[in-house]
Design a protein around this motif. Structure first.
Motif, short mmCIF file in Angstrom:
data_model
loop_
_atom_site.label_atom_id
_atom_site.label_comp_id
_atom_site.label_asym_id
_atom_site.label_seq_id
_atom_site.Cartn_x
_atom_site.Cartn_y
_atom_site.Cartn_z
N GLN A 47 0.86 -1.19 0.00
CA GLN A 47 0.00 0.00 0.00
C GLN A 47 0.90 1.24 0.00
O GLN A 47 1.88 1.30 0.73
N VAL A 48 0.54 2.20 -0.83
CA VAL A 48 1.34 3.42 -0.95
C VAL A 48 0.42 4.65 -0.86
O VAL A 48 -0.61 4.71 -1.55
N SER A 49 0.82 5.61 -0.02
CA SER A 49 0.11 6.88 0.11
C SER A 49 0.96 7.98 -0.51
O SER A 49 2.10 8.19 -0.09
N VAL A 50 0.42 8.66 -1.51
CA VAL A 50 1.15 9.69 -2.25
C VAL A 50 0.57 11.06 -1.91
O VAL A 50 -0.65 11.25 -1.87
N ARG A 51 1.45 12.00 -1.65
CA ARG A 51 1.04 13.39 -1.40
C ARG A 51 0.80 14.09 -2.74
O ARG A 51 1.63 14.05 -3.64
N VAL A 60 3.60 14.75 -5.51
CA VAL A 60 4.87 15.39 -5.16
C VAL A 60 5.78 14.49 -4.33
O VAL A 60 6.95 14.83 -4.12
N GLY A 61 5.28 13.35 -3.86
CA GLY A 61 6.13 12.45 -3.11
C GLY A 61 5.35 11.41 -2.35
O GLY A 61 4.14 11.55 -2.13
N VAL A 62 6.06 10.36 -1.94
CA VAL A 62 5.45 9.28 -1.17
C VAL A 62 5.59 9.60 0.31
O VAL A 62 6.67 9.96 0.78
N GLU A 63 4.49 9.47 1.06
CA GLU A 63 4.53 9.77 2.49
C GLU A 63 4.41 8.54 3.37
O GLU A 63 4.93 8.52 4.47
N LYS A 64 3.69 7.52 2.92
CA LYS A 64 3.52 6.32 3.74
C LYS A 64 3.59 5.09 2.85
O LYS A 64 3.05 5.07 1.73
N VAL A 65 4.25 4.06 3.36
CA VAL A 65 4.40 2.80 2.64
C VAL A 65 4.07 1.66 3.61
O VAL A 65 4.55 1.65 4.75
N LEU A 66 3.25 0.74 3.16
CA LEU A 66 2.89 -0.42 3.97
C LEU A 66 3.16 -1.69 3.17
O LEU A 66 2.70 -1.82 2.03
N VAL A 67 3.90 -2.61 3.77
CA VAL A 67 4.13 -3.92 3.17
C VAL A 67 3.84 -4.98 4.23
O VAL A 67 4.44 -4.95 5.31
N ALA A 80 9.54 9.15 4.29
CA ALA A 80 8.26 8.44 4.28
C ALA A 80 8.17 7.50 5.48
O ALA A 80 9.16 6.90 5.90
N GLU A 81 6.98 7.38 6.04
CA GLU A 81 6.75 6.46 7.14
C GLU A 81 6.54 5.06 6.56
O GLU A 81 5.68 4.87 5.69
N VAL A 82 7.32 4.10 7.03
CA VAL A 82 7.28 2.74 6.49
C VAL A 82 6.74 1.78 7.54
O VAL A 82 7.25 1.72 8.66
N PHE A 83 5.70 1.05 7.17
CA PHE A 83 5.11 0.02 8.02
C PHE A 83 5.36 -1.34 7.38
O PHE A 83 5.08 -1.54 6.20
N VAL A 84 5.89 -2.27 8.16
CA VAL A 84 6.09 -3.64 7.69
C VAL A 84 5.46 -4.59 8.70
O VAL A 84 5.78 -4.54 9.89
N ASN A 85 4.55 -5.42 8.24
CA ASN A 85 3.85 -6.39 9.10
C ASN A 85 3.43 -5.75 10.43
O ASN A 85 3.95 -6.11 11.50
N PRO A 86 2.49 -4.81 10.38
CA PRO A 86 2.13 -4.07 11.60
C PRO A 86 1.65 -4.94 12.76
O PRO A 86 1.78 -4.54 13.92
N THR A 87 1.09 -6.14 12.47
CA THR A 87 0.68 -7.02 13.57
C THR A 87 1.86 -7.71 14.22
O THR A 87 1.73 -8.33 15.28
N GLY A 88 3.04 -7.64 13.56
CA GLY A 88 4.24 -8.24 14.11
C GLY A 88 4.53 -9.65 13.66
O GLY A 88 5.65 -10.12 13.77
#
Length: 428
Positions: free
Chosen positions: A210-214, A221-228, A264-272
């Motif tokens: 998942q990618v959030s673009v500003r 203008v740029g990527v702000e959040k990335v979730l994998v 950019a804020e990067v989230f990987v496997n947020p449940t752990g």
């Protein structure tokens, strides 16, 4: 996916737009690929029989690829894959083998993966297509009502279903796709690549990105959040997974696309932990990822899924044509963003309506663009099928990582071959 609106500092609106993708090992995508692999096998077998001059001893009908009809749905959960739907073909295909080949190729090859191509159950409930549906497709409403004499072959084939289809293009990326879905797909592809080539051998097939673009003034203008989120072997810690994914997945994709993502804020496997995945972790169903398949929510969707459907089903063929039209409009410089809509009635060859929306980015009047589309593109199903060469076994490749924005030889709807004709038609 969605938008979060804020006010830019005196220069207009700024917002985040987010889109997601999934890997080929996601349960829904397993089902899409099985459905399309069965369609490909039927097309391949029918073409062989046609070349051999086969005639059915029971019906007396010769084998012809143009007569193939297919609407296959697949469902999966722990330990089983069920195939359902309607087909018309002179050939036989081994559904059990096709299912197992797809699952094996994806990477579910043992109990440690949570699903096993060799031991899962396969249930086949496919049956012949309805004669009522077949009649309207084989001989269109226009022919039956005497509105066409059949001299034009494209008047003969009626739409395989009613519905509305949308196509979208914009100049945010080199492939004229919205940036959030484009980047999400590339991350999902890369996640699979580093698993299969052994770079990160502890990864498992299921995953999501998942990618959030500003955006400022409707421009990225740029990527702000990335979730994998990725399935993985049980012994690996999330901190290692995050380090590895940033190095081997996220950075290579964004750097290759020259996308700004510093900070950019990067989230990987947020449940752990994501050990249980695939059909053991969630059920899967054909056609349940239609926004992933198209434009990530940036463009509208008519509702019809693609996978498992032959090209007479306008849910698929007309949606491909709509992307073809929209992409050529943008590539021709007639608009920075374009969305087109078609509507069809089952059994009727000609579209009921055509709409072009350019969101105020047009360089010539929208009415002229719409008239040019009508002049340059023949949007009857038979004409679309021939123009885009849709009776080939090309469909499994479409069933993961997006039907649009991938400039592969099989993806004929990504061509920008009508640019000059559109410019001429609008007088540019």
């Amino acid at each position: 996916m969605g938008e979060t609106f804020e006010e830019d500092s005196g220069n207009g609106k700024t917002y985040l737009f987010t889109s997601e993708s999934v890997t080929e090992g996601h349960p829904d995508k397993i089902c899409d690929q099985v459905s399309d692999a069965i369609l490909d096998a039927i097309l391949t077998r029918e073409a062989f029989l046609e070349a051999e001059g086969y005639v059915s001893p029971r019906s007396g009908r010769p084998a012809r690829v143009e007569d193939v009809r297919c609407a296959v749905e697949t469902f999966t959960t722990t330990g089983i894959i069920t195939v359902m739907g309607e087909v018309r073909t002179q050939g036989y295909v081994d559904v059990d083998d096709i299912v197992r080949d797809v699952v094996r190729d994806i990477g579910y090859t043992g109990s440690d993966m949570g699903f096993d191509a060799e031991t899962c159950a396969v249930a086949n409930y496919m049956h012949p297509q309805s004669l009522d549906i077949a009649a309207g497709v084989d001989e269109s409403y226009e022919i039956q009502q005497g509105e066409a004499d059949g001299s034009d072959p494209y008047d003969r084939i009626g739409a395989g279903d009613q519905g509305v289809m949308f196509g979208y293009a914009c100049n945010e990326t080199s492939t004229l796709m919205p940036m959030p879905i484009f980047l999400s797909h590339r991350l999902a592809e890369r996640l699979t690549a580093v698993r299969k080539d052994g770079t990160l051998s502890y990864l498992r097939p299921d995953g999501k990105t998942q990618v959030s673009v500003r955006y400022e003034n409707d421009r990225p203008v740029g990527v702000e959040k990335v979730l994998v989120s990725t399935q993985h072997a049980p012994e690996v810690e999330v901190d290692q997974i995050k380090r590895d994914l940033i190095e081997h997945v996220i950075a290579p994709v964004f750097d290759a696309e020259q996308v700004k993502w510093e900070g950019a804020e990067v989230f990987v496997n947020p449940t752990g932990r994501f050990v249980v995945g695939g059909p053991m972790g969630d059920t899967g169903l054909t056609g349940r990822k239609i926004i992933v398949d198209t434009y990530g929510g940036m463009g509208r969707h008519g509702g019809g899924a693609f996978s498992g459907k032959d090209c007479t089903k306008v849910d698929r063929s007309a949606a491909y044509a709509a992307r073809w039209v929209a992409k050529n409009i943008v590539a021709a410089g007639l608009a920075e963003r374009a969305e087109v809509q078609f509507a069809y009635a089952i059994g009727v060859a000609r579209p009921l309506s055509l709409l072009v929306e350019t969101f105020g980015t047009e360089t010539v009047p929208v009415r002229r663009i719409e008239e040019a589309v009508r002049e340059v593109f023949d949007l009857r199903p038979g004409a679309i099928i021939d123009a885009l060469d849709l009776r080939r076994p090309i469909y499994r490749k479409t069933a993961a990582y997006g039907h649009f924005g991938r400039e592969l030889p099989e993806f004929t709807w990504e061509r920008t071959d009508k640019v000059d004709a559109l410019r001429t038609a609008v007088g540019a």
